[in-house]
Design an enzyme around this catalytic site. Structure first.
Site, PDB file in Angstrom:
ATOM      1  N   SER A 130       0.830  -1.208   0.000  1.00 42.62           N
ATOM      2  CA  SER A 130       0.000   0.000   0.000  1.00 42.62           C
ATOM      3  C   SER A 130       0.859   1.250   0.000  1.00 42.62           C
ATOM      4  CB  SER A 130      -0.912   0.029   1.220  1.00 42.62           C
ATOM      5  OG  SER A 130      -1.627   1.262   1.223  1.00 42.62           O
ATOM      6  N   LYS A 184      -4.462  -6.651   3.350  1.00 43.85           N
ATOM      7  CA  LYS A 184      -4.438  -5.525   2.393  1.00 43.85           C
ATOM      8  C   LYS A 184      -5.859  -5.187   1.935  1.00 43.85           C
ATOM      9  CE  LYS A 184      -3.273  -2.286  -0.307  1.00 43.85           C
ATOM     10  NZ  LYS A 184      -3.433  -2.193  -1.687  1.00 43.85           N
ATOM     11  N   HIS A 187      -7.471  -3.328   4.689  1.00 47.93           N
ATOM     12  CA  HIS A 187      -6.870  -1.987   4.690  1.00 47.93           C
ATOM     13  C   HIS A 187      -7.628  -1.104   3.692  1.00 47.93           C
ATOM     14  CE1 HIS A 187      -4.383   0.979   2.605  1.00 47.93           C
ATOM     15  NE2 HIS A 187      -3.739   1.162   3.745  1.00 47.93           N
ATOM     16  N   ASN A 188      -7.865  -1.641   2.505  1.00 48.43           N
ATOM     17  CA  ASN A 188      -8.552  -0.856   1.481  1.00 48.43           C
ATOM     18  C   ASN A 188     -10.017  -0.616   1.852  1.00 48.43           C
ATOM     19  OD1 ASN A 188      -6.110  -1.192   0.195  1.00 48.43           O
ATOM     20  ND2 ASN A 188      -6.999  -1.604  -1.788  1.00 48.43           N
ATOM     21  N   GLU A 191     -10.010   2.112   4.131  1.00 45.76           N
ATOM     22  CA  GLU A 191      -9.694   3.319   3.335  1.00 45.76           C
ATOM     23  C   GLU A 191     -10.968   3.860   2.654  1.00 45.76           C
ATOM     24  OE1 GLU A 191      -6.283   2.737   0.632  1.00 45.76           O
ATOM     25  OE2 GLU A 191      -7.515   3.645  -0.926  1.00 45.76           O
TER      26      GLU A 191
HETATM   27  P1  NAP Z   1      -0.879  -0.345 -14.133  1.00 46.47           P
HETATM   28  O1  NAP Z   1      -0.117   0.907 -14.000  1.00 46.47           O
HETATM   29  O2  NAP Z   1      -2.158  -0.329 -14.908  1.00 46.47           O
HETATM   30  O3  NAP Z   1       0.093  -1.429 -14.790  1.00 46.47           O
HETATM   31  C1  NAP Z   1      -0.367  -2.721 -15.064  1.00 46.47           C
HETATM   32  C2  NAP Z   1       0.802  -3.628 -15.356  1.00 46.47           C
HETATM   33  O4  NAP Z   1       0.270  -4.951 -15.539  1.00 46.47           O
HETATM   34  C3  NAP Z   1       1.550  -3.266 -16.635  1.00 46.47           C
HETATM   35  O5  NAP Z   1       2.915  -3.535 -16.443  1.00 46.47           O
HETATM   36  C4  NAP Z   1       0.922  -4.228 -17.654  1.00 46.47           C
HETATM   37  O6  NAP Z   1       1.787  -4.530 -18.716  1.00 46.47           O
HETATM   38  C5  NAP Z   1       0.738  -5.440 -16.787  1.00 46.47           C
HETATM   39  N1  NAP Z   1      -0.244  -6.371 -17.323  1.00 46.47           N
HETATM   40  C6  NAP Z   1      -1.575  -6.171 -17.459  1.00 46.47           C
HETATM   41  N2  NAP Z   1      -2.145  -7.259 -17.978  1.00 46.47           N
HETATM   42  C7  NAP Z   1      -1.150  -8.156 -18.193  1.00 46.47           C
HETATM   43  C8  NAP Z   1      -1.121  -9.469 -18.692  1.00 46.47           C
HETATM   44  N3  NAP Z   1      -2.233 -10.089 -19.097  1.00 46.47           N
HETATM   45  N4  NAP Z   1       0.086 -10.082 -18.754  1.00 46.47           N
HETATM   46  C9  NAP Z   1       1.199  -9.463 -18.347  1.00 46.47           C
HETATM   47  N5  NAP Z   1       1.244  -8.223 -17.850  1.00 46.47           N
HETATM   48  C10 NAP Z   1       0.058  -7.582 -17.777  1.00 46.47           C
HETATM   49  O7  NAP Z   1      -1.232  -1.001 -12.725  1.00 46.47           O
HETATM   50  P2  NAP Z   1      -0.680  -0.656 -11.260  1.00 46.47           P
HETATM   51  O8  NAP Z   1      -1.426   0.504 -10.725  1.00 46.47           O
HETATM   52  O9  NAP Z   1       0.813  -0.639 -11.278  1.00 46.47           O
HETATM   53  O10 NAP Z   1      -1.211  -1.940 -10.455  1.00 46.47           O
HETATM   54  C11 NAP Z   1      -0.528  -3.183 -10.424  1.00 46.47           C
HETATM   55  C12 NAP Z   1      -1.085  -3.977  -9.254  1.00 46.47           C
HETATM   56  O11 NAP Z   1      -0.844  -3.251  -8.048  1.00 46.47           O
HETATM   57  C13 NAP Z   1      -2.598  -4.204  -9.307  1.00 46.47           C
HETATM   58  O12 NAP Z   1      -2.910  -5.437  -8.731  1.00 46.47           O
HETATM   59  C14 NAP Z   1      -3.127  -3.074  -8.450  1.00 46.47           C
HETATM   60  O13 NAP Z   1      -4.411  -3.361  -7.928  1.00 46.47           O
HETATM   61  C15 NAP Z   1      -2.062  -3.048  -7.358  1.00 46.47           C
HETATM   62  N6  NAP Z   1      -1.961  -1.798  -6.591  1.00 46.47           N
HETATM   63  C16 NAP Z   1      -2.076  -0.593  -7.205  1.00 46.47           C
HETATM   64  C17 NAP Z   1      -1.946   0.572  -6.449  1.00 46.47           C
HETATM   65  C18 NAP Z   1      -2.040   1.933  -7.086  1.00 46.47           C
HETATM   66  O14 NAP Z   1      -2.146   2.926  -6.327  1.00 46.47           O
HETATM   67  N7  NAP Z   1      -1.974   2.052  -8.404  1.00 46.47           N
HETATM   68  C19 NAP Z   1      -1.703   0.482  -5.076  1.00 46.47           C
HETATM   69  C20 NAP Z   1      -1.546  -0.772  -4.483  1.00 46.47           C
HETATM   70  C21 NAP Z   1      -1.678  -1.901  -5.257  1.00 46.47           C
HETATM   71  P3  NAP Z   1       1.685  -3.766 -20.139  1.00 46.47           P
HETATM   72  O15 NAP Z   1       2.603  -2.576 -20.027  1.00 46.47           O
HETATM   73  O16 NAP Z   1       2.157  -4.756 -21.116  1.00 46.47           O
HETATM   74  O17 NAP Z   1       0.242  -3.365 -20.347  1.00 46.47           O
END
Ligand code: NAP
Length: 473
Positions: A130, A184, A187-188, A191
């Site tokens: 987080s 987690k 936590h959300n 939130e």
């Molecule tokens: P993001 O910016 O949308 O990036 C998504 C990533 O996943 C990209 O690297 C994408 O690759 C890859 N991806 C998507 N589909 C795929 C597939 N079928 N095979 C391989 N790679 C794939 O997402 P993010 O915000 O970093 O989130 C990533 C994770 O962290 C999620 O589970 C999210 O819920 C969690 N999270 C996010 C936050 C936040 O604040 N954003 C906070 C905590 C946790 P490409 O470049 O090839 O599309």
């Protein structure tokens, strides 16, 4: 460069920042992204940290770049993409390697993945992270689920990259299997409740007291110096003070009143219900986002019903502001009591033995709900040991006694004024129900016996009983 210590798949918002954080903390890292161009862009932008990063274009290259036994973090979209990446990694990793899913997985998927990898020789960790983009880059809160042994193998890296609260790392092993992802998720859920209650108070300040965004921002900024001190209050104050660069108007007034959601709030509610735990403030917050999405319907309903009946808040303004601060605090206490009650029930159900004081402590920095309040909460758990409900911790009894009359006044006046406060009202109803020694479910027992012969318990005799209506329902 020597071989990398760790690998990471998924260079999106979270993955790219986590990778830079790992590199900056002195751990060489190999990275891979499905879309290769993103890997190149990431590497180019990494500046001095490039010497700590090995960009890879295939998973085989990634595996080859890491010193065995290899830990590999998957930070991609939750769900099917994680299963795909695990399947692909199984082709290139070997016995002893560790796959770490650091996305927002549903903990039930995590449990399934543990069992699917059982016997493969690979170790699995389900890890909640987080803190959003900023946290991932400079220190998130990290909630780890898996065996304690597997955690020990990556502990150094996780501790190094985690947020620190007064020198204490905000990373911990919380239990086996899905424990990290469950915590987690809750936590959300908390939130969601925190954010919704802040939004409700903003609504009262805007529509009940007729205040402008900057004035409201100043109120939140003031509150941030006291018991409500937290990241969410701080950013609320900042957001309310900001102007739109295009129009020069306060930016909040230019933003559509429609909030999205990705799933963790909903999962919190589903799991609370499945475990038989009341989490009304979290439920109300998730429902409020659903209603918020019905913009067109709400506009039509406003046309049909009018805003007649919506009146301004009355009374001394300073007193109302003081009540609002305490109302938000009381609502927060109820929401956290609910979230921790859900975790307590899950801990028993899944045999996790979740360390509640540790959870409160690793949320004190790095994560979105970080606050001064979590320190008080950790103290309460440490002093009281096992608690049936946070509302029964002596320190919380004192705080709630002081704050709930304000919550009551605000909810009552908001209802009178026609202003919605679903999460705050739910928190109040939860508190009133929880502290009511003799409730009204005697009548529900009687009704169930009447129409379904379900029987009821008596206050003066053990066993199941039936009413004088037996056979007549
Ligand atoms: P993001 O910016 O949308 O990036 C998504 C990533 O996943 C990209 O690297 C994408 O690759 C890859 N991806 C998507 N589909 C795929 C597939 N079928 N095979 C391989 N790679 C794939 O997402 P993010 O915000 O970093 O989130 C990533 C994770 O962290 C999620 O589970 C999210 O819920 C969690 N999270 C996010 C936050 C936040 O604040 N954003 C906070 C905590 C946790 P490409 O470049 O090839 O599309």
């Amino acid at each position: 460069m020597e071989k990398a210590e760790i690998g990471l798949i998924g260079l999106g918002v979270m993955g790219s920042n986590l990778a830079l954080n790992i590199a900056e903390n002195g751990h060489p890292i190999a990275v891979f992204n499905r879309t290769t161009s993103r890997t190149g862009t990431f590497f180019e932008a990494a500046g001095d940290l490039r010497k700590m990063i090995v960009p890879c274009t295939t998973l085989a290259e990634l595996a080859d770049a890491i010193k065995p036994p290899r830990p590999v973090i998957i930070m991609v979209q939750a769900g099917q993409p994680v299963d795909e990446q695990i399947a692909a990694l199984r082709e290139v990793l070997s016995a002893g390697d560790i796959i770490i899913d650091a996305g927002n997985a549903n903990f039930r998927d995590t449990i399934r993945r543990f069992s699917e990898l059982d016997g493969s020789g690979l170790t699995f960790i389900g890890m909640g992270v987080s803190g959003g983009e900023e946290g991932a880059r400079h220190g998130p809160s990290i909630m780890v689920g898996g065996t304690e042994d597997s955690y020990k193998r990556v502990e150094k890296i996780l501790i190094d990259i985690s947020a620190k609260f007064e020198g204490e790392p905000c990373a911990a092993w919380l239990g086996t299997g899905g424990a990290g992802h469950f915590v987690k998720t809750i936590h959300n859920g908390i939130e969601y409740a925190d954010m919704q209650m802040i939004a409700e108070i903003y609504g009262v300040l805007r529509d009940g007291l007729g205040m402008k965004p900057k004035e409201i921002g100043a109120v939140f900024a003031e509150w941030n110096k006291g018991r409500l001190n937290s990241y969410l209050i701080e950013i609320t104050a900042t957001v309310l003070a900001a102007d739109d660069l295009d129009t020069g108007k306060p930016i909040v007034e230019m933003i559509l009143d429609r909030a999205g959601q990705k799933g963790t709030g909903k999962w919190s509610v589903i799991e609370a219900q499945t475990l038989g735990v009341s989490a009304t403030a979290i439920e109300a917050a998730v429902s409020a986002r659903i209603l918020s999405s019905l913009k067109d319907e709400r506009l039509a309903a406003e046309k049909a019903y009018g805003t007649g009946g919506v009146s301004k808040f009355s009374g001394n303004r300073d007193k109302v502001l003081h009540d609002l601060e305490l109302a938000l605090f009381a609502g927060k206490i109820a929401a956290y009591a609910q979230g921790f009650a859900v975790m307590d029930a899950a801990s028993k159900q899944f045999g996790w033995n979740l360390p509640m004081p540790t959870i409160a402590k690793i949320w004190r920095a790095g994560c979105i709900i970080r606050s001064q309040f979590l320190g008080t909460l950790a103290d309460a758990f440490e002093k009281s040991g096992a608690l049936a409900n946070l509302l029964m911790a002596p320190a919380f009894i004192e705080m709630m006694k002081e704050a709930h009359p304000s919550l009551r006044r605000i909810v009552a006046q908001a209802a009178e004024a026609g202003l919605p406060t679903p999460a705050l009202s739910s928190a109040l109803a939860y508190f009133d129900s929880y502290r009511q020694g003799r409730g009204t479910s005697n009548l529900i027992q009687a009704q169930r016996d009447y129409f379904g012969a379900h029987g009821f318990e008596r206050i003066d005799a053990p066993g199941a009983h039936h009413g004088p209506w037996a056979g007549g329902g």
